[in-house]
Scaffold this motif. Structure first.
Motif, PDB file in Angstrom:
ATOM      1  N   ARG A 229       0.758  -1.133  -0.040  1.00  0.00           N
ATOM      2  CA  ARG A 229       0.010  -0.190  -0.051  1.00  0.00           C
ATOM      3  C   ARG A 229       0.832   1.221  -0.080  1.00  0.00           C
ATOM      4  O   ARG A 229       1.434   1.817   0.718  1.00  0.00           O
ATOM      5  N   ARG A 230       0.904   1.898  -1.152  1.00  0.00           N
ATOM      6  CA  ARG A 230       1.866   3.138  -1.335  1.00  0.00           C
ATOM      7  C   ARG A 230       0.990   4.383  -0.822  1.00  0.00           C
ATOM      8  O   ARG A 230      -0.126   4.428  -0.992  1.00  0.00           O
ATOM      9  N   ARG A 231       1.897   5.312  -0.187  1.00  0.00           N
ATOM     10  CA  ARG A 231       1.357   6.638   0.361  1.00  0.00           C
ATOM     11  C   ARG A 231       1.697   7.751  -0.571  1.00  0.00           C
ATOM     12  O   ARG A 231       2.790   7.491  -1.455  1.00  0.00           O
ATOM     13  N   LEU A 232       1.158   8.739  -0.428  1.00  0.00           N
ATOM     14  CA  LEU A 232       1.539   9.770  -1.114  1.00  0.00           C
ATOM     15  C   LEU A 232       3.010  10.441  -0.917  1.00  0.00           C
ATOM     16  O   LEU A 232       3.574  10.653  -1.993  1.00  0.00           O
ATOM     17  N   PRO A 233       3.534  10.239   0.241  1.00  0.00           N
ATOM     18  CA  PRO A 233       4.946  10.659   0.301  1.00  0.00           C
ATOM     19  C   PRO A 233       5.757   9.727  -0.702  1.00  0.00           C
ATOM     20  O   PRO A 233       6.939  10.292  -1.242  1.00  0.00           O
ATOM     21  N   ASP A 234       5.428   8.613  -0.817  1.00  0.00           N
ATOM     22  CA  ASP A 234       6.143   7.495  -1.930  1.00  0.00           C
ATOM     23  C   ASP A 234       6.363   8.133  -3.331  1.00  0.00           C
ATOM     24  O   ASP A 234       6.985   8.339  -3.922  1.00  0.00           O
ATOM     25  N   TYR A 312       0.498  15.842 -11.807  1.00  0.00           N
ATOM     26  CA  TYR A 312       0.734  17.304 -11.544  1.00  0.00           C
ATOM     27  C   TYR A 312       0.375  18.123 -10.296  1.00  0.00           C
ATOM     28  O   TYR A 312       1.271  18.960  -9.885  1.00  0.00           O
ATOM     29  N   VAL A 313      -0.420  17.625  -9.467  1.00  0.00           N
ATOM     30  CA  VAL A 313      -0.616  17.631  -8.318  1.00  0.00           C
ATOM     31  C   VAL A 313       0.377  17.606  -7.264  1.00  0.00           C
ATOM     32  O   VAL A 313       1.000  18.292  -6.361  1.00  0.00           O
ATOM     33  N   LEU A 314       0.887  16.320  -7.374  1.00  0.00           N
ATOM     34  CA  LEU A 314       2.047  15.870  -6.881  1.00  0.00           C
ATOM     35  C   LEU A 314       3.365  16.807  -7.151  1.00  0.00           C
ATOM     36  O   LEU A 314       4.095  17.204  -6.236  1.00  0.00           O
ATOM     37  N   LYS A 315       3.739  16.986  -8.403  1.00  0.00           N
ATOM     38  CA  LYS A 315       4.568  17.894  -8.759  1.00  0.00           C
ATOM     39  C   LYS A 315       4.378  19.245  -8.105  1.00  0.00           C
ATOM     40  O   LYS A 315       5.766  19.728  -7.623  1.00  0.00           O
ATOM     41  N   LEU A 316       3.546  19.998  -8.164  1.00  0.00           N
ATOM     42  CA  LEU A 316       3.386  21.226  -7.536  1.00  0.00           C
ATOM     43  C   LEU A 316       3.467  21.318  -6.076  1.00  0.00           C
ATOM     44  O   LEU A 316       3.992  22.126  -5.514  1.00  0.00           O
ATOM     45  N   SER A 317       3.259  20.105  -5.435  1.00  0.00           N
ATOM     46  CA  SER A 317       3.290  19.879  -3.998  1.00  0.00           C
ATOM     47  C   SER A 317       4.807  19.843  -3.521  1.00  0.00           C
ATOM     48  O   SER A 317       5.266  20.428  -2.938  1.00  0.00           O
ATOM     49  N   ILE A 322       5.330  21.232   0.024  1.00  0.00           N
ATOM     50  CA  ILE A 322       4.189  20.993   0.770  1.00  0.00           C
ATOM     51  C   ILE A 322       4.333  19.148   1.008  1.00  0.00           C
ATOM     52  O   ILE A 322       4.478  18.376  -0.139  1.00  0.00           O
ATOM     53  N   ASP A 323       4.078  18.683   2.237  1.00  0.00           N
ATOM     54  CA  ASP A 323       3.817  17.380   2.348  1.00  0.00           C
ATOM     55  C   ASP A 323       2.269  17.200   2.094  1.00  0.00           C
ATOM     56  O   ASP A 323       1.469  17.528   2.967  1.00  0.00           O
ATOM     57  N   LEU A 324       2.042  16.583   0.823  1.00  0.00           N
ATOM     58  CA  LEU A 324       0.495  16.652   0.533  1.00  0.00           C
ATOM     59  C   LEU A 324      -0.195  15.864   1.123  1.00  0.00           C
ATOM     60  O   LEU A 324      -1.599  16.258   1.500  1.00  0.00           O
ATOM     61  N   GLU A 325       0.031  14.618   1.619  1.00  0.00           N
ATOM     62  CA  GLU A 325      -0.520  13.637   2.572  1.00  0.00           C
ATOM     63  C   GLU A 325      -0.947  14.323   3.941  1.00  0.00           C
ATOM     64  O   GLU A 325      -1.995  14.319   4.285  1.00  0.00           O
ATOM     65  N   LYS A 326       0.171  14.969   4.668  1.00  0.00           N
ATOM     66  CA  LYS A 326      -0.158  15.879   5.708  1.00  0.00           C
ATOM     67  C   LYS A 326      -1.198  17.059   5.396  1.00  0.00           C
ATOM     68  O   LYS A 326      -2.206  17.110   6.309  1.00  0.00           O
ATOM     69  N   ALA A 327      -1.053  17.587   4.361  1.00  0.00           N
ATOM     70  CA  ALA A 327      -1.895  18.692   4.195  1.00  0.00           C
ATOM     71  C   ALA A 327      -3.353  18.346   3.801  1.00  0.00           C
ATOM     72  O   ALA A 327      -4.356  18.803   4.412  1.00  0.00           O
ATOM     73  N   TYR A 328      -3.648  16.965   3.358  1.00  0.00           N
ATOM     74  CA  TYR A 328      -4.786  16.580   3.095  1.00  0.00           C
ATOM     75  C   TYR A 328      -5.759  16.063   4.350  1.00  0.00           C
ATOM     76  O   TYR A 328      -6.664  16.695   4.643  1.00  0.00           O
ATOM     77  N   LEU A 329      -4.695  15.428   5.276  1.00  0.00           N
ATOM     78  CA  LEU A 329      -5.425  15.111   6.555  1.00  0.00           C
ATOM     79  C   LEU A 329      -5.686  16.190   7.388  1.00  0.00           C
ATOM     80  O   LEU A 329      -6.731  16.257   8.020  1.00  0.00           O
ATOM     81  N   ASP A 330      -4.806  17.084   7.655  1.00  0.00           N
ATOM     82  CA  ASP A 330      -5.000  18.381   7.991  1.00  0.00           C
ATOM     83  C   ASP A 330      -6.335  19.005   7.540  1.00  0.00           C
ATOM     84  O   ASP A 330      -7.170  19.465   8.461  1.00  0.00           O
ATOM     85  N   MET A 332      -8.845  17.672   5.890  1.00  0.00           N
ATOM     86  CA  MET A 332     -10.156  16.633   6.360  1.00  0.00           C
ATOM     87  C   MET A 332     -10.609  16.862   7.537  1.00  0.00           C
ATOM     88  O   MET A 332     -11.797  16.987   7.917  1.00  0.00           O
ATOM     89  N   GLN A 333      -9.238  17.064   8.526  1.00  0.00           N
ATOM     90  CA  GLN A 333      -9.870  17.316  10.073  1.00  0.00           C
ATOM     91  C   GLN A 333     -10.553  18.313  10.318  1.00  0.00           C
ATOM     92  O   GLN A 333     -11.439  18.537  10.984  1.00  0.00           O
ATOM     93  N   HIS A 334     -10.028  19.516   9.604  1.00  0.00           N
ATOM     94  CA  HIS A 334     -10.812  20.724   9.750  1.00  0.00           C
ATOM     95  C   HIS A 334     -12.227  20.638   9.182  1.00  0.00           C
ATOM     96  O   HIS A 334     -13.130  21.158   9.841  1.00  0.00           O
ATOM     97  N   ASN A 335     -12.421  19.845   8.213  1.00  0.00           N
ATOM     98  CA  ASN A 335     -13.708  19.815   7.666  1.00  0.00           C
ATOM     99  C   ASN A 335     -14.701  18.935   8.355  1.00  0.00           C
ATOM    100  O   ASN A 335     -15.892  19.206   8.555  1.00  0.00           O
ATOM    101  N   GLU A 336     -13.940  17.975   9.295  1.00  0.00           N
ATOM    102  CA  GLU A 336     -14.571  17.310   9.877  1.00  0.00           C
ATOM    103  C   GLU A 336     -15.285  17.924  11.191  1.00  0.00           C
ATOM    104  O   GLU A 336     -16.282  17.690  11.908  1.00  0.00           O
ATOM    105  N   ASP A 337     -14.375  18.862  11.746  1.00  0.00           N
ATOM    106  CA  ASP A 337     -14.547  19.729  12.973  1.00  0.00           C
ATOM    107  C   ASP A 337     -15.500  20.821  12.519  1.00  0.00           C
ATOM    108  O   ASP A 337     -16.187  21.463  13.450  1.00  0.00           O
ATOM    109  N   ARG A 338     -15.683  21.264  11.334  1.00  0.00           N
ATOM    110  CA  ARG A 338     -16.337  22.383  10.876  1.00  0.00           C
ATOM    111  C   ARG A 338     -17.960  22.237  10.941  1.00  0.00           C
ATOM    112  O   ARG A 338     -18.463  20.884  10.521  1.00  0.00           O
ATOM    113  N   THR A 339     -18.570  23.203  11.184  1.00  0.00           N
ATOM    114  CA  THR A 339     -20.153  23.189  11.311  1.00  0.00           C
ATOM    115  C   THR A 339     -20.586  24.101   9.782  1.00  0.00           C
ATOM    116  O   THR A 339     -20.157  24.958   9.657  1.00  0.00           O
ATOM    117  N   TRP A 340     -21.225  22.975   8.913  1.00  0.00           N
ATOM    118  CA  TRP A 340     -21.465  23.397   7.566  1.00  0.00           C
ATOM    119  C   TRP A 340     -22.922  24.030   7.668  1.00  0.00           C
ATOM    120  O   TRP A 340     -23.904  23.508   8.218  1.00  0.00           O
TER     121      TRP A 340
END
Length: 342
Positions: A229-234, A312-317, A322-330, A332-340
């Motif tokens: 199972r490869r991850r985004l940093p890979d 291209y998203v990986l290249k831009l990161s 930018i650590d894209l995996e960490k940015a994504y998780l951060d 999504m955590q913000h979205n989960e805690d957010r009141t929509w």
């Protein structure tokens, strides 16, 4: 690792699992593993009096399915691919529907122990159909022990399958609506199913290795491990090595422009699919089937364009540091805690 695959077909009673398993086994050159439900001595009694015979019926099925799958699957996959008309996981679905209280508690404990020793499919095909369609197919095949099966039970079972696969995550799932799909008599319908299955297997649990940049054999080697199972940093590390090896332009803004161009390419492909869906819907009258067929025809192009976008998203990161995996998780955590606001 062997290239052999394990494909399992699921769906409510009467949806056509065994029929499709036989067809796919023939078309894909795979061995068959079919459920031996006729041997259950409690089955006919269960359909006559479900409450009284539910536990005996379910335990017999559990032990029978365990013996069959634990013995056959691994041995077969060492030599050939395998298509089955059921999964071991579905046994619990029926238990949750038919058992209660102490019987259900005992069943869950036994099932959990056995499930740990069962191979998971590379792909599960979930065949979906409405209750009326299921009842028609059950009546058409006219099995003696199914004649007393009530419409209410089949409807509850259909709903249970929908809930089960809404959060099933053990294996990739390919859902196919079969209300207006006759893959027995319609060669085009069978070709459509085969196309979706082949695509699903290609995108399943085991990922294909990336091409190997000569300048970074250590990175490439780590990405070529079968089944890993490869991850985004890979992928970010791999793109850094690829850029260095190929001498690609690493300008942030230039690559952003390239990303927008790829978005346009994806838009053009989806536009073709949308037009094809509209035409198919006008001729066939089934929106979901029209969409599935239209998307299937464009699937190679859609996959290619989405892969380009990810690249291209990986290249831009990388270029922005930018650590894209960490940015994504951060995020999504913000979205989960957010009141929509709605």
């Amino acid at each position: 690792m062997s290239d052999n695959f394990y494909l399992a077909i699921e769906g409510a009673i009467g949806v056509g699992k065994t029929t499709l398993a036989r067809l796919l086994g023939r078309e894909l050159g795979a061995e068959l593993l079919l459920e031996v439900f006729e041997e259950n001595p409690f089955l006919s009694d269960f359909y006559a009096d479900r409450e009284r015979y539910a536990f005996q019926t379910q335990i017999f099925f559990l032990l029978s399915r365990y013996r069959q799958q634990h013995r056959v699957i691994q041995q077969t996959l060492e030599q050939a691919s395998l298509v089955s008309d059921y999964t071991f996981a579905k046994d619990r679905l029926f238990a949750e529907l038919n058992l209660a209280n102490d019987e259900l508690h005992m069943y869950r404990r036994v099932h959990a122990i056995m499930a740990e020793k069962i191979n998971l499919p590379n792909l599960v095909i979930y065949l979906r159909a409405g209750t009326d369609t299921l009842m028609e197919r059950i009546a058409l095949r006219d099995r003696s022990y199914e004649r007393g099966m009530s419409r209410d039970y089949i409807d509850r079972l259909r709903v249970a399958y929908e809930r089960f696969f809404s959060d099933y995550s053990d294996s990739p799932v390919l859902t196919i609506d079969t209300d207006n799909l006759n893959y027995i008599r319609d060669a085009e319908a069978l070709a459509y199913v085969l196309g979706r299955v082949r695509s699903g297997l290609a995108e399943g649990e085991y990922q294909q290795p990336l091409p190997r940049p000569e300048t970074a054999p250590d990175v490439a080697k780590s990405l070529r491990v079968a089944g890993k199972r490869r991850r985004l940093p890979d992928f970010q590390r791999w793109h850094r090595a690829l850029d260095a090896d190929k001498g690609f332009l690493t300008d942030l803004y230039f690559n952003y422009i390239a990303l927008t161009e790829e978005m346009g390419e994806l838009g053009r492909v989806l536009k073709k699919a949308w037009r094809a869906e509209k035409t198919l819907y006008e001729h066939r009258g089934n929106r979901q089937e029209a969409r599935d067929r239209a998307l299937q025809k464009q699937m190679p192009a859609i996959r290619e364009e989405l892969a380009d976008l990810l690249a291209y998203v990986l290249k831009l990161s990388n270029y922005a540091g930018i650590d894209l995996e960490k940015a994504y998780l951060d995020k999504m955590q913000h979205n989960e805690d957010r009141t929509w606001e709605t």
